[in-house]
Write a protein that holds these residues in place. Sequence first.
Motif, PDB file in Angstrom:
ATOM      1  N   ASP A 112      40.032  39.500  37.408  1.00 38.66           N
ATOM      2  CA  ASP A 112      39.730  40.859  36.435  1.00 38.66           C
ATOM      3  C   ASP A 112      40.671  41.338  37.726  1.00 38.66           C
ATOM      4  N   GLU A 136      39.293  40.068  26.701  1.00 38.62           N
ATOM      5  CA  GLU A 136      39.172  38.852  27.658  1.00 38.62           C
ATOM      6  C   GLU A 136      41.082  39.803  28.520  1.00 38.62           C
ATOM      7  N   HIS A 138      41.519  42.611  28.059  1.00 37.81           N
ATOM      8  CA  HIS A 138      41.729  44.013  28.797  1.00 37.81           C
ATOM      9  C   HIS A 138      41.196  43.805  30.102  1.00 37.81           C
ATOM     10  N   ARG A 139      40.076  42.669  30.100  1.00 37.00           N
ATOM     11  CA  ARG A 139      39.721  42.180  31.780  1.00 37.00           C
ATOM     12  C   ARG A 139      40.566  41.873  32.620  1.00 37.00           C
TER      13      ARG A 139
END
Length: 265
Positions: A112, A136, A138-139
């Motif tokens: 992350d 994904e 964004h993560r």
Amino acid sequence: MSSSPRTGIGGSLATEGYDAERALGRLPEVRSQVDLLIRRLERYVPVTPGDAILDVGAAQGLYVAALCEAGYAAIGAEPWGEARRVSELIGERISRPLTIVDGTAETLPFADEKFALVLATSVMEHTTDPGRAAVEAHRVLRPGGGFYFWTTSVLCPRQSEIKRFPAFPWYPDRTKKRLMTWAATSRPALIGYTTRPALHWFSPWSVRRIARAAGFSAVYERWDLHRLSELAPARARALGVIRKHAVLRRAADMFIEGSSYLFVK
């Protein structure tokens, strides 16, 4: 996503299928593209040399190479093993090892908040789930980071995903998917001999829904990203007018193939 090449350009061989020589021939062009792209994005995303940048669908790693040359800590994710193998050859040829790992847009093998910027050029239309790909991205982005992607458009009738079907982006979604699936099995030359053709076609409205669902705080279109200083005076004035009016943006979209967006976390 499939572990095979994704698409062809105008029905030619998919770029992921290029050998080292053909890929290296594109490197000067990619260097210029990367330089221009970073200058466009840095107005909205704080990215400086040394920052980590991820190229999703990295193919043979040309964007990764250009970004590393520019001083960024760039890495790529690419599901097709042959393209990753060619990236190793390219790294040897340019005396710069390239890190391209096995991964898809929907399942990124990274921690992350690792990256300042995530890039995906001609990828979102080939994913199994564009919404999941945005989640994904964004993560793995740090706060304030950006997800930039170039993809298909339903507004412009011109496209480079399949031959011999005029105004293809204007076909109903179900028809486009059926034709692409048919071409993949029966007429692969029409789509660059890929088994994973473009199945998703985007509008500004659908893109904004994806961004909101993934948790992004802002969305910028190509009209926002282009810099007035890049253009001749007459074109710069035209862009300034287009930016101010939503109707003019959509009308102008009908004349330019594809679309590009920046999501900011």
